[in-house]
Design an enzyme around this catalytic site. Structure first.
Site, PDB file in Angstrom:
ATOM      1  N   THR A 172      -5.827  26.971  13.070  1.00 25.28           N
ATOM      2  CA  THR A 172      -4.747  26.384  13.868  1.00 25.28           C
ATOM      3  C   THR A 172      -4.496  27.216  15.121  1.00 25.28           C
ATOM      4  O   THR A 172      -4.270  26.665  16.197  1.00 25.28           O
ATOM      5  CB  THR A 172      -3.463  26.241  13.016  1.00 25.28           C
ATOM      6  OG1 THR A 172      -3.751  25.371  11.906  1.00 25.28           O
ATOM      7  CG2 THR A 172      -2.324  25.637  13.826  1.00 25.28           C
ATOM      8  N   HIS A 211      -0.292  30.347  10.828  1.00 26.10           N
ATOM      9  CA  HIS A 211       0.270  31.333   9.896  1.00 26.10           C
ATOM     10  C   HIS A 211       0.850  32.523  10.652  1.00 26.10           C
ATOM     11  O   HIS A 211       1.673  33.255  10.127  1.00 26.10           O
ATOM     12  CB  HIS A 211      -0.781  31.797   8.888  1.00 26.10           C
ATOM     13  CG  HIS A 211      -1.173  30.724   7.915  1.00 26.10           C
ATOM     14  ND1 HIS A 211      -0.291  30.170   7.014  1.00 26.10           N
ATOM     15  CD2 HIS A 211      -2.345  30.076   7.720  1.00 26.10           C
ATOM     16  CE1 HIS A 211      -0.916  29.242   6.310  1.00 26.10           C
ATOM     17  NE2 HIS A 211      -2.152  29.167   6.725  1.00 26.10           N
ATOM     18  N   GLU A 268      -5.301  19.968  10.512  1.00 24.94           N
ATOM     19  CA  GLU A 268      -5.328  19.713   9.053  1.00 24.94           C
ATOM     20  C   GLU A 268      -6.029  18.390   8.721  1.00 24.94           C
ATOM     21  O   GLU A 268      -5.511  17.565   7.967  1.00 24.94           O
ATOM     22  CB  GLU A 268      -3.907  19.731   8.477  1.00 24.94           C
ATOM     23  CG  GLU A 268      -3.149  21.031   8.706  1.00 24.94           C
ATOM     24  CD  GLU A 268      -3.712  22.241   7.956  1.00 24.94           C
ATOM     25  OE1 GLU A 268      -4.684  22.089   7.194  1.00 24.94           O
ATOM     26  OE2 GLU A 268      -3.168  23.344   8.159  1.00 24.94           O
ATOM     27  N   GLN A 296      -8.348  17.662   6.799  1.00 27.60           N
ATOM     28  CA  GLN A 296      -8.706  17.410   5.389  1.00 27.60           C
ATOM     29  C   GLN A 296      -7.664  16.542   4.683  1.00 27.60           C
ATOM     30  O   GLN A 296      -7.946  15.959   3.642  1.00 27.60           O
ATOM     31  CB  GLN A 296      -8.925  18.722   4.614  1.00 27.60           C
ATOM     32  CG  GLN A 296      -7.672  19.483   4.225  1.00 27.60           C
ATOM     33  CD  GLN A 296      -7.118  20.350   5.342  1.00 27.60           C
ATOM     34  OE1 GLN A 296      -7.695  20.443   6.417  1.00 27.60           O
ATOM     35  NE2 GLN A 296      -5.997  20.992   5.101  1.00 27.60           N
ATOM     36  N   CYS A 298     -11.189  38.704   3.167  1.00 28.01           N
ATOM     37  CA  CYS A 298     -11.099  38.415   1.730  1.00 28.01           C
ATOM     38  C   CYS A 298      -9.904  39.156   1.139  1.00 28.01           C
ATOM     39  O   CYS A 298      -9.756  40.365   1.305  1.00 28.01           O
ATOM     40  CB  CYS A 298     -12.390  38.841   1.027  1.00 28.01           C
ATOM     41  SG  CYS A 298     -12.318  38.617  -0.767  1.00 28.01           S
ATOM     42  N   ASP A 322      -3.441  19.743  -2.325  1.00 30.27           N
ATOM     43  CA  ASP A 322      -2.158  20.323  -2.723  1.00 30.27           C
ATOM     44  C   ASP A 322      -1.688  21.246  -1.588  1.00 30.27           C
ATOM     45  O   ASP A 322      -2.222  22.337  -1.422  1.00 30.27           O
ATOM     46  CB  ASP A 322      -2.347  21.102  -4.035  1.00 30.27           C
ATOM     47  CG  ASP A 322      -1.034  21.609  -4.613  1.00 30.27           C
ATOM     48  OD1 ASP A 322       0.030  21.135  -4.180  1.00 30.27           O
ATOM     49  OD2 ASP A 322      -1.089  22.487  -5.490  1.00 30.27           O
ATOM     50  N   GLY A 378       0.087  23.862   0.577  1.00 29.06           N
ATOM     51  CA  GLY A 378       0.714  25.128   0.221  1.00 29.06           C
ATOM     52  C   GLY A 378       0.283  26.239   1.143  1.00 29.06           C
ATOM     53  O   GLY A 378      -0.570  26.056   2.014  1.00 29.06           O
ATOM     54  N   CYS A 430     -14.092  35.828  -0.337  1.00 30.73           N
ATOM     55  CA  CYS A 430     -15.516  35.686  -0.045  1.00 30.73           C
ATOM     56  C   CYS A 430     -16.190  35.037  -1.266  1.00 30.73           C
ATOM     57  O   CYS A 430     -15.587  34.918  -2.334  1.00 30.73           O
ATOM     58  CB  CYS A 430     -16.137  37.040   0.273  1.00 30.73           C
ATOM     59  SG  CYS A 430     -16.216  38.171  -1.132  1.00 30.73           S
TER      60      CYS A 430
END
Length: 196
Positions: free
Chosen positions: A18, A54, A85, A87, A141, A163, A165, A174
């Site tokens: 983003t 984020h 987004e 997906q 990771c 979902d 979140g 990784c």
């Protein structure tokens, strides 16, 4: 009239997808180009009418339920369209995006390429197939600390493959750590089934 370009930004959660999308939005905005920004209504983690990274940078966006809502919301003279987004949107998004690039608009899409079950999101795969440029992002990771995170790992049991979140549900890992975490979980599940 020349066709537009399609840029698809993919990767796991916390990889800066983003933020990258927002940096492209800023380029068009600084160039005083007309744009439209869309996001799925389903993604209301931070805000219903803004796309928010984020790291907390944000841009106003039009919330939509499905891809059929995009074209009617365009004025026709946009230089670029941005969709975050992806997906969470339906597969007909491919036809909508192809129509936009064929009409001369640049389209920038960002989203997860893999679910937490390590399955490709079909809508993302379809758009990657049409893309002029695919930007594949990585995350640090959460387990080993290496900059090799390519999979979002779900740390809670509830909810389906789609979902919504954030940090409370997902970490980026990784491939090696993903396999280790899954093995550890399977062993715990076996112990529970055996009653101890």
């Amino acid at each position: 009239m020349a066709t537009g370009n399609l840029v698809v930004i993919v990767g796991p959660m916390y990889s800066g997808k983003t933020s990258e999308l927002i940096s492209f939005i800023e380029i068009y905005t600084l160039g005083k180009k007309k744009i439209k920004v869309f996001k799925p209504l389903l993604d209301n983690r931070y805000n219903e009418t803004y796309i928010v990274s984020h790291s907390n940078t944000s841009v106003k966006a039009i919330p939509i339920n499905n891809s059929a809502e995009i074209l009617p919301k365009l004025d026709g003279d946009e230089k670029a369209v941005f969709i975050d987004e992806i997906q969470f949107l339906d597969e007909p998004l491919r036809e909508v995006v192809v129509e936009m690039i064929n009409s001369g608009k640049d389209v920038y899409c960002a989203g997860l390429d893999l679910s937490y079950k390590n399955n490709p999101f079909k809508v993302t795969s379809l758009l990657m197939a049409h893309a002029d440029t695919v930007i594949k992002k990585k995350a640090v990771c959460h387990e080993c600390g290496e900059y090799r995170g390519t999979i979002s790992y779900k740390i809670v049991e509830n909810g389906g493959e789609i979902d919504v979140g954030g940090f409370e549900k997902y970490i980026a890992v990784c491939r090696d750590c993903y396999l280790k975490l899954n093995e550890k979980k399977q062993n715990q599940d076996k112990k529970l089934k055996q009653g101890g």
